[in-house]
Motif scaffolding. Structure first.
Motif, PDB file in Angstrom:
ATOM      1  N   GLU A  57       0.840  -1.193   0.000  1.00 44.23           N
ATOM      2  CA  GLU A  57       0.000   0.000   0.000  1.00 44.23           C
ATOM      3  C   GLU A  57       0.876   1.243   0.000  1.00 44.23           C
ATOM      4  N   ASN A  58       0.240   2.390  -0.218  1.00 45.17           N
ATOM      5  CA  ASN A  58       1.014   3.635  -0.171  1.00 45.17           C
ATOM      6  C   ASN A  58       1.660   3.781   1.197  1.00 45.17           C
ATOM      7  N   GLY A  59       2.898   4.222   1.188  1.00 43.93           N
ATOM      8  CA  GLY A  59       3.593   4.441   2.449  1.00 43.93           C
ATOM      9  C   GLY A  59       4.161   3.177   3.055  1.00 43.93           C
ATOM     10  N   CYS A  60       4.189   2.056   2.290  1.00 46.85           N
ATOM     11  CA  CYS A  60       4.700   0.805   2.852  1.00 46.85           C
ATOM     12  C   CYS A  60       6.207   0.728   2.770  1.00 46.85           C
ATOM     13  N   SER A 109       3.539  -1.909  -8.805  1.00 47.08           N
ATOM     14  CA  SER A 109       2.209  -1.674  -9.354  1.00 47.08           C
ATOM     15  C   SER A 109       1.123  -1.830  -8.319  1.00 47.08           C
ATOM     16  N   HIS A 110       0.087  -1.030  -8.512  1.00 49.58           N
ATOM     17  CA  HIS A 110      -1.100  -1.182  -7.684  1.00 49.58           C
ATOM     18  C   HIS A 110      -2.059  -2.173  -8.304  1.00 49.58           C
ATOM     19  N   LYS A 111      -1.912  -2.346  -9.611  1.00 51.51           N
ATOM     20  CA  LYS A 111      -2.881  -3.183 -10.307  1.00 51.51           C
ATOM     21  C   LYS A 111      -2.448  -4.635 -10.180  1.00 51.51           C
ATOM     22  N   SER A 159      -4.869 -13.243  -2.317  1.00 50.68           N
ATOM     23  CA  SER A 159      -3.837 -13.384  -1.299  1.00 50.68           C
ATOM     24  C   SER A 159      -2.907 -12.173  -1.297  1.00 50.68           C
ATOM     25  N   ILE A 160      -2.638 -11.619  -2.483  1.00 53.61           N
ATOM     26  CA  ILE A 160      -1.783 -10.429  -2.514  1.00 53.61           C
ATOM     27  C   ILE A 160      -2.441  -9.291  -1.752  1.00 53.61           C
ATOM     28  N   SER A 161      -3.739  -9.061  -2.018  1.00 53.15           N
ATOM     29  CA  SER A 161      -4.364  -7.936  -1.337  1.00 53.15           C
ATOM     30  C   SER A 161      -4.467  -8.226   0.157  1.00 53.15           C
ATOM     31  N   HIS A 162      -4.560  -9.488   0.500  1.00 51.92           N
ATOM     32  CA  HIS A 162      -4.568  -9.828   1.918  1.00 51.92           C
ATOM     33  C   HIS A 162      -3.212  -9.486   2.563  1.00 51.92           C
ATOM     34  N   TYR A 163      -2.128  -9.883   1.908  1.00 53.93           N
ATOM     35  CA  TYR A 163      -0.799  -9.597   2.455  1.00 53.93           C
ATOM     36  C   TYR A 163      -0.540  -8.089   2.497  1.00 53.93           C
ATOM     37  N   MET A 164      -1.032  -7.382   1.484  1.00 54.46           N
ATOM     38  CA  MET A 164      -0.778  -5.943   1.424  1.00 54.46           C
ATOM     39  C   MET A 164      -1.481  -5.189   2.535  1.00 54.46           C
ATOM     40  N   THR A 165      -2.730  -5.558   2.768  1.00 53.25           N
ATOM     41  CA  THR A 165      -3.527  -4.780   3.716  1.00 53.25           C
ATOM     42  C   THR A 165      -3.556  -5.422   5.100  1.00 53.25           C
ATOM     43  N   GLY A 166      -3.259  -6.705   5.175  1.00 54.41           N
ATOM     44  CA  GLY A 166      -3.346  -7.382   6.452  1.00 54.41           C
ATOM     45  C   GLY A 166      -4.768  -7.777   6.787  1.00 54.41           C
ATOM     46  N   ARG A 167      -5.667  -7.597   5.824  1.00 55.74           N
ATOM     47  CA  ARG A 167      -7.052  -8.022   6.038  1.00 55.74           C
ATOM     48  C   ARG A 167      -7.636  -8.418   4.697  1.00 55.74           C
ATOM     49  N   GLY A 189      -3.895   5.175  -8.898  1.00 53.37           N
ATOM     50  CA  GLY A 189      -2.748   5.438  -8.037  1.00 53.37           C
ATOM     51  C   GLY A 189      -3.059   5.318  -6.556  1.00 53.37           C
ATOM     52  N   VAL A 190      -4.203   4.680  -6.254  1.00 52.02           N
ATOM     53  CA  VAL A 190      -4.611   4.539  -4.859  1.00 52.02           C
ATOM     54  C   VAL A 190      -4.483   3.061  -4.489  1.00 52.02           C
ATOM     55  N   ASP A 191      -4.053   2.782  -3.271  1.00 46.10           N
ATOM     56  CA  ASP A 191      -3.855   1.370  -2.918  1.00 46.10           C
ATOM     57  C   ASP A 191      -5.177   0.669  -2.637  1.00 46.10           C
ATOM     58  N   VAL A 192      -5.124  -0.664  -2.568  1.00 41.12           N
ATOM     59  CA  VAL A 192      -6.364  -1.447  -2.436  1.00 41.12           C
ATOM     60  C   VAL A 192      -7.232  -1.052  -1.262  1.00 41.12           C
ATOM     61  N   GLY A 193      -6.588  -0.832  -0.115  1.00 47.97           N
ATOM     62  CA  GLY A 193      -7.360  -0.492   1.078  1.00 47.97           C
ATOM     63  C   GLY A 193      -8.121   0.807   0.912  1.00 47.97           C
ATOM     64  N   SER A 194      -7.412   1.844   0.439  1.00 44.75           N
ATOM     65  CA  SER A 194      -8.050   3.151   0.248  1.00 44.75           C
ATOM     66  C   SER A 194      -9.106   3.073  -0.827  1.00 44.75           C
ATOM     67  N   LYS A 195      -8.825   2.272  -1.855  1.00 43.39           N
ATOM     68  CA  LYS A 195      -9.750   2.132  -2.968  1.00 43.39           C
ATOM     69  C   LYS A 195     -11.090   1.636  -2.462  1.00 43.39           C
ATOM     70  N   GLU A 196     -11.045   0.605  -1.636  1.00 43.32           N
ATOM     71  CA  GLU A 196     -12.279   0.048  -1.097  1.00 43.32           C
ATOM     72  C   GLU A 196     -13.030   1.120  -0.319  1.00 43.32           C
TER      73      GLU A 196
END
Lengths: 508, 345
Positions: free
Chosen positions: A52-55, A212-214, A246-254, A440-447
């Motif tokens: 995610e952004n800022g990681c 990439s975010h995508k 699984s990627i979005s899970h690892y990225m966001t932790g949820r 340009g927004v990460d998965v968590g923010s996107k949601e």
């Protein structure tokens, strides 16, 4: 597509890395940006670096390219250990970064842009335009591209600018190419062209890093994946071990929910916006559609199809030559932005950083920037209602910042996007148009942004989302219009809205 | 229109509209000739060339600064400071030195003053307009307070020698008219700066910085070094211009040249150098200087009061910048039109 051949040819695990950043630690004034992160790059592999952004992704790239020095750790290139890199040293070692903004020189020709880096690296004192051209031509031919070498970069399309940047990276015999968000500005077909080029580069033994975010795209090209979260290495392994979820899970932790979730619009009432035969020659023709209260309407198509121009015409940035715009049952002439705002139309532009925000101003100033009319009492600005609006929006959109006085420049992409949203919501528009709301927004923010849109629609706002992010459209839209060469070529609604159908409609 | 036709037309127009400028110049000369048949003569031509010598050399320094994305308003102060101080030094020391020493001394002074500009701008990343506005005042003040405020009519021999030299003389209507020999150094400097900008990595670096400073840094250019050097070069060119001015006017006056910023900057901008940086050419600048000189000359011939000359040049500057802004917007629209055709494929 290509992961099997990769693991077949070299065997991801045991291959000798061409570059290894080991146990990198970096702190900025007490804040730890990277806690002992390791990244191993293998020749001929694409390594997806996600987070995610800022990681800490950008910090890691800056350390590898020599823009920043790590506090501890080492960078091992072909078995030689370096405590840190310098920008020139990194280029000489064959490390090239293709920045998101490409860092090209718009006033110079394509050929000059391509050869300039190597000329600097060779410490030349003289420069000859005529002698440099063949070298540039060579690279362009090698990659099988068609670029006009004598064209000024300023006049190129985004995709061609990126190709120029790639050629420039290669002229120095780059062994490691780091691409920062390479696909955000590209259309579907351009992305495919880029990926074909990536395979060519892999065949030459170049190690690539794809930031990439995508997620699908990252999985489509990568052989290795490394995921960072809050400056820590979460997991690293072959791409075959990962999927989107699984990627979005690892990225966001949820677990991030991307399923389709839409509320029924108020089709029973008259539409809040009715567009009839809107035409601007050269941009779009005979555009007609209705937007109902509570509806989220998707407007998609390739970049350059006219999708953004339609929104810009409705917001008064461009002036349509003919056609009718009916807002809330009243025929409305929109000749300027003022007209659009007065009619209750809001627009979150595509390039939010340059078009939508005053970067050096505070969050508070930005939030009320477009709703000054509403906060006026007897001709003067009313501090109390302004404060109320700012606090309300700040909390409702959950903008992550120390306080409302923080400058927008200090925010991450997702939070900056929320400030733009807050700015328009503060005006209480009837119709809100968003162009690439989550680019340009990460998965968590996107949601979270999509959740805000759903809530606004449920509250009765009519929303138009202009996007080529298909999963996003599927997730929030009641209806999706596909624009092709300035005309609406297809309309999908209800259960017909599937990723496959929209992809098909766009590429048809 | 065929593709080759368009590109040939584009080549003729020049990458910085040099062709357009040349055309305007020709049209202006023709128009002036129709108004006043005396205009088109060797006399006028030589007079315009002579009056272009100093502005051209000063403009070369400004051109380099503008391409790098900066602006310099201190160059007239540097020019007169260097030239006047050199004259004072030569007279004071009693050495009636040759032209070489005069040049070396004044160019070194110019380089040092340029170094002050470059050092402040590169080291502290200050806005160029403010820095040069400040140093202009400082240089001017130091010159008047410490070096001298007197008008000096007695020049060193090295300068005097060139004051009345002619390159060629042609008979025109009974009396002879001459082209001043100092057009030669002006042309040589134009060629040198052209080479510096186009064929050295330093020159490419100046363009790169003007295009995008951050990108230039990422490519590996030493931005700070290039900035310092370019202001030193601009200082040297200003000093050269100052020496030429003193030689041509056969006197050293510490109040001279000050106030010529407008003409020079206008010439550079009209010559196609982008005020936003990253664009510009020596050829364009030469044409820009000529255009302004022709206009000034025409206004005099037509008997228009000299106050209007300032207005005319100011107007030209605004028009020049306006044209740049409009053509920048046009070209961004062209990209869009281009995509429109390509994208669906």
């Amino acid at each position: 597509m290509s992961s099997e051949e990769a693991s077949g040819s070299s065997g991801t695990g045991d291959a000798v890395p061409i570059l290894e950043a080991r146990n990198i630690v970096k702190t900025y004034g007490g804040v730890t940006a990277l806690h002992g992160v390791t990244l191993r790059l293998t020749a001929g592999h694409v390594h997806a670096l996600a987070g995610e952004n800022g990681c800490g992704k950008s910090t890691l790239i800056k350390i590898i390219s020599g823009a920043e020095r790590p506090d501890s750790g080492e960078i091992v290139i072909n078995g030689v250990s370096h405590a840190h890199m310098t920008p020139k040293g990194a280029i000489q070692q064959g490390i090239q970064v293709i920045y998101q903004d490409f860092s090209l020189f718009p006033g110079l020709t394509v050929a000059e842009n391509i050869v300039l880096t190597s000329a600097v690296a060779e410490k030349r004192t003289l420069y000859s335009r005529r002698q440099s051209r063949p070298a540039a031509q060579q690279i362009v031919d090698d990659l099988g591209l068609s670029l006009d070498l004598d064209q000024e970069v300023e006049r190129l399309s985004v995709a061609d600018k990126q190709l120029t940047a790639i050629c420039r990276a290669l002229i120095n015999d780059a062994r490691v190419i780091i691409m920062d968000e390479p696909t955000t500005a590209l259309t579907h077909s351009e992305v495919q062209r880029l990926f074909a080029l990536v395979s060519t580069l892999r065949a030459r033994g170049v190690a690539l890093v794809f930031v990439s975010h995508k997620l699908e795209e990252a999985l489509q090209v990568a052989q290795d994946v490394t995921i960072l979260r809050n400056g820590e290495l979460i997991i690293s392994g072959p791409a075959t071990d990962f999927d989107r979820r699984s990627i979005s899970h690892y990225m966001t932790g949820r677990d991030v929910d991307e399923s389709r979730l839409v509320n029924p619009p108020r089709y029973d009432r008259d539409p809040v916006l009715s567009v009839q035969d809107l035409t601007l020659p050269g941009a779009f023709e005979n555009i007609s559609f209705d937007l109902h209260a509570g509806e989220i309407l998707g407007l998609t198509g390739l970049l350059g199809s006219g999708r953004s121009e339609i929104a810009e015409a409705l917001f008064g940035v461009l002036r349509a030559e003919s056609g009718r715009t009916i807002v809330d049952g009243k025929a409305t002439t929109i000749h300027g932005i003022r007209d659009a705002i007065d009619a209750g139309i809001g627009y979150v532009p595509e390039d939010r950083l340059t078009q939508g925000l005053f970067l050096d101003k505070s969050i508070a100033d930005n939030v009320i920037a477009s709703s000054l009319e509403r906060h006026r009492r007897r001709g003067l600005l009313d501090a109390r209602t302004i404060a109320a609006t700012i606090t309300e929006q700040f909390q409702r959109l959950r903008i992550k910042a120390p306080n409302v006085e923080a400058p927008v420049r200090s925010l991450s992409g997702g939070n900056a996007q929320r400030v733009v949203l807050a700015k328009w919501l503060a005006n209480g528009p009837k119709i809100l148009m968003l162009n690439g709301p989550t680019v340009g927004v990460d998965v968590g923010s996107k949601e979270e942004i999509l959740t805000i849109l759903r809530a606004q629609a449920a509250a009765g706002m009519g929303i138009i989302v202009i996007s080529d992010d298909v999963p996003e459209l599927v997730s929030v839209c009641n209806r999706v219009l596909v624009v092709q060469q300035g005309r609406i070529s297809a309309t999908y609604s209800g259960d017909d809205i599937t990723p496959e159908a929209i992809q098909e409609g766009m590429a048809a | 229109m065929s593709a080759t036709g368009t590109s040939r037309l584009a080549a003729l127009r020049g990458s910085n509209n040099e062709g357009v400028l040349a055309l305007i110049l020709v049209v202006l000369v023709i128009a002036m000739t129709i108004v006043n048949s005396d205009f088109l003569s060797a006399g006028t031509l030589f007079a315009i060339l002579r009056s272009s010598i100093v502005p051209t050399v000063l403009a070369l320094g400004v051109l380099i600064v503008i391409i790098s994305g900066g602006i310099d308003v201190s160059f007239p102060a540097i020019a007169i400071f260097s030239a006047y101080t050199t004259v004072v030094l030569m007279r004071g020391s009693g050495i009636d030195a040759g032209v070489v020493l005069v040049l070396v001394v004044s160019l070194v002074i110019g380089a040092l003053l340029g170094l002050v500009n470059g050092g402040l701008i590169a080291r502290f990343k200050l806005p160029t307009l403010i820095v040069t506005l400040g140093t202009q005042g400082i240089f001017k003040g130091i010159l008047i307070a410490y070096v001298g405020s007197r008008y000096i009519a007695e020049l060193p021999l090295g300068m005097r020698m060139f004051s009345t030299q002619s390159l060629l003389t042609v008979p025109a209507g009974g009396e002879n008219t001459s082209l001043h020999v100092l057009v030669v150094p002006a042309i040589v400097l134009c060629l040198l700066v052209n080479f510096l900008l186009r064929n050295t990595m330093f020159g490419r670096g100046v363009y790169a910085i003007g295009n995008d400073t951050e990108a230039a840094r990422r490519v590996g250019f030493s931005v700070m070094r290039i900035q310092v050097i370019l202001y030193v070069v601009a200082g040297v060119l200003a000093a050269f211009g100052g020496v030429l001015h003193v030689t041509l006017t056969r006197s050293a006056n510490p109040q001279d040249l000050l106030g010529t910023e407008l003409d020079t900057i206008a010439a550079v901008v009209l010559g196609g150098a982008s005020i936003f940086g990253g664009r510009g050419s020596v050829l364009g600048t030469m044409l820009g200087v000529l255009l302004i000189q022709v206009i000034n000359n025409s206004l005099i011939l037509m008997g228009i009061p000299s106050a209007w000359q300032r207005t005319a040049v100011g107007l030209l500057l605004v028009i020049g910048v306006g044209v740049q802004a409009i053509s920048a917007r046009r070209s961004s629209r062209r990209v869009f039109a281009h995509r429109e055709v390509v994208a669906p494929a």
